[in-house]
Design a protein around this motif. Sequence first.
Motif, PDB file in Angstrom:
ATOM      1  N   TYR A   1      19.627  -1.870  12.295  1.00 40.57           N
ATOM      2  CA  TYR A   1      20.051  -0.672  11.576  1.00 40.57           C
ATOM      3  C   TYR A   1      20.817  -1.027  10.308  1.00 40.57           C
ATOM      4  O   TYR A   1      20.750  -0.319   9.299  1.00 40.57           O
TER       5      TYR A   1
ATOM      6  N   TYR B   1      20.261  -2.937   7.994  1.00 41.96           N
ATOM      7  CA  TYR B   1      19.338  -3.021   6.860  1.00 41.96           C
ATOM      8  C   TYR B   1      19.250  -1.685   6.121  1.00 41.96           C
ATOM      9  O   TYR B   1      19.069  -1.647   4.895  1.00 41.96           O
ATOM     10  N   ALA B   2      19.386  -0.575   6.833  1.00 39.73           N
ATOM     11  CA  ALA B   2      19.350   0.748   6.203  1.00 39.73           C
ATOM     12  C   ALA B   2      20.563   0.994   5.333  1.00 39.73           C
ATOM     13  O   ALA B   2      20.544   1.890   4.473  1.00 39.73           O
ATOM     14  N   ARG B   3      21.599   0.200   5.498  1.00 36.37           N
ATOM     15  CA  ARG B   3      22.832   0.350   4.727  1.00 36.37           C
ATOM     16  C   ARG B   3      22.920  -0.650   3.579  1.00 36.37           C
ATOM     17  O   ARG B   3      23.205  -0.289   2.449  1.00 36.37           O
TER      18      ARG B   3
ATOM     19  N   ASN C   1      14.777   3.400  -1.328  1.00 38.60           N
ATOM     20  CA  ASN C   1      15.026   4.234  -0.142  1.00 38.60           C
ATOM     21  C   ASN C   1      15.258   3.305   1.047  1.00 38.60           C
ATOM     22  O   ASN C   1      14.366   3.098   1.876  1.00 38.60           O
TER      23      ASN C   1
ATOM     24  N   VAL D   1      16.808   3.481   3.822  1.00 38.65           N
ATOM     25  CA  VAL D   1      16.678   4.027   5.178  1.00 38.65           C
ATOM     26  C   VAL D   1      15.207   4.053   5.592  1.00 38.65           C
ATOM     27  O   VAL D   1      14.846   3.593   6.685  1.00 38.65           O
TER      28      VAL D   1
ATOM     29  N   ALA E   1      13.984   0.399   6.148  1.00 36.51           N
ATOM     30  CA  ALA E   1      14.458  -0.184   7.402  1.00 36.51           C
ATOM     31  C   ALA E   1      13.778   0.466   8.605  1.00 36.51           C
ATOM     32  O   ALA E   1      13.448  -0.211   9.594  1.00 36.51           O
ATOM     33  N   ALA E   2      13.574   1.789   8.545  1.00 33.88           N
ATOM     34  CA  ALA E   2      12.897   2.487   9.643  1.00 33.88           C
ATOM     35  C   ALA E   2      11.441   2.027   9.760  1.00 33.88           C
ATOM     36  O   ALA E   2      10.921   1.838  10.872  1.00 33.88           O
TER      37      ALA E   2
ATOM     38  N   HIS F   1      20.324   8.971   9.755  1.00 33.23           N
ATOM     39  CA  HIS F   1      19.436   7.813   9.660  1.00 33.23           C
ATOM     40  C   HIS F   1      18.679   7.587  10.968  1.00 33.23           C
ATOM     41  O   HIS F   1      17.502   7.220  10.959  1.00 33.23           O
TER      42      HIS F   1
ATOM     43  N   PHE G   1      14.626   6.722  11.818  1.00 33.31           N
ATOM     44  CA  PHE G   1      14.167   5.604  12.637  1.00 33.31           C
ATOM     45  C   PHE G   1      13.347   6.107  13.824  1.00 33.31           C
ATOM     46  O   PHE G   1      12.259   5.579  14.103  1.00 33.31           O
TER      47      PHE G   1
END
Length: 581
Positions: A203, A205-207, A213, A215, A218-219, A273, A277
Amino acid sequence: MTRKTASWLYLSAASILGLAACSKKKTDIDPVIIPVTTDTNKVVPVADPTTAATIGFFLNDWQSKSFTPPAYNEAGVPASTTGTVTIDASSIITKIPRSEFGHNAVTWMPSMNTETALVTHVTNLHPHIIRFPAGSGSDCYFWNRAPGSLPNDVPTMLTDKDGLKRDPGFMYGKTTETWRSSLDQYYSMLLQTGNQGILTVNYGYARYGTGLNPVAIAAHYAADWVRYDNGRTQYWEVGNENFGDWEWGYRIDQLLNMDGQPQYLTGQLYAQHFKVFADSMKAAAAEKGKTIYIGAVTAEALANQSWQTNTLKTWNSGMMANIAGKADFYVVHNYFTAYNTNSNASDIMTAAASVPSDMINYVTQTLQNNGAAVKPIALDEWNMFATGSKQQVSNISGIFSLLVMGEALKNKYGMAARWDMLNGWDGGNDHGLFSSGDEPGVNKWSPRPSFYYLYFFQKLLGDRLVPSTVQNANAITTYASTFSSGDANVTIINTSTAAQSVEVKFKNFKAGNRYYWYSLEGASDNGEFSRKVSINGNSTTADAGGPTDYVSVKANSASTASGVKITVPARGAVVVAIEKK
């Protein structure tokens, strides 16, 4: 001829479980009708209760168990007893989830599929669930990358809680280094040992991702892992302890972020987020014709200390109120004892016996307070913080493990997983279930005392948890079960410093000809934190651990003609199975 009378009583499930259960708020209690007879010679069939909401789908792969008497040695029994343990087979607390006995594998385990000793021990223990890559490293883990080949949108240095740039120690699923395992080696180990996994996707990685984009990127990356997994893994979770300021992604460099995220993570943002995911990962599973369940990171207790961050204090309310039912289960972690404290044995065992109920009550109440449905709860990281006296590698750690497992079952967790299989000696402050090879006087992969306690606990455990009570015996804790074959089991734990003898009695169960038991206790080394364990008198000549031939250790056994009587060693446990009549 015995005169018989029968009647039908209308009882709530709370009544069946006893007065203690009535004091807890439950969301999964349904009225049931059971037959009651005054004929004490008759065993009455009992219906299974409604599956608890906190267990849910973790019972989908439940299997019935039949008791097979083990090889045994005829053993003496105490001439007299002071206490009584009663197994109450007139009601069932829950069918026992197989996912309750899990462990954590870690990336720094070397080639886990080719380490013969490890594979043998894990096969024998059969934890059913093995989590990976596990821990804080999950939030800097890239499942399909080799060392040195990070995605272009991942900074080589990440921002820590103090705003400093640091090398996070990225972990890679495609590693060929011998000192750590690849993702495929983990999958191979699961296949060899007959276990299943729970996987923690990145997770963080989404930050910290620098894409337009992050998020969505990473998803999508997590969803590609689901595709690659292709149904081998049912259980997934998004992130690890992301409310903590020790996690990568808790604080980010806003100058590198391209979608306007705040500097510090919040529970509300995580929920937003998480939904992205979950949608991506569920779609990927559907493409493969598979079903997966996805868990959300949850704070396990009220945060009200001045040193705790606002992120932690508001995590559950923000996450639960905004996740919109997308989480299939909720994930909690706990290390039970005071952080970095030289806790004594009594404090450790007291925490093990009380914290599981505190946690599940807190989480279920917080879900309800925030308008979220109660769903399965997974305690997929647990151990102790106690340090300084080799507590983590001791016989007391074995008793601690039994208490945590028993309380997790009694309080209806869907999953539990001990942290971890392999760590580092660190003077005895080592969570590892096995020795990592740097422990003086002990071979690599030698099981620690906790392994033996958990192995024998599972060996004689039935498939349904039933109530048990104790009279006239202080410091005795019990967990009882029944088998679908009709036999019974009880694990008796003695947390006191003196041996105690008890007699086992029964409700709604008629004992057969024999009973069998394994008695576990420490030695006299290292004060109250012995590093050794003996099973029915069998131990080790090494500096720590237990018998190498634990699988072939014979049970003790005796006739039930004079009752079922057991001596429980000081700071030890006895695991008992009783044949049905």
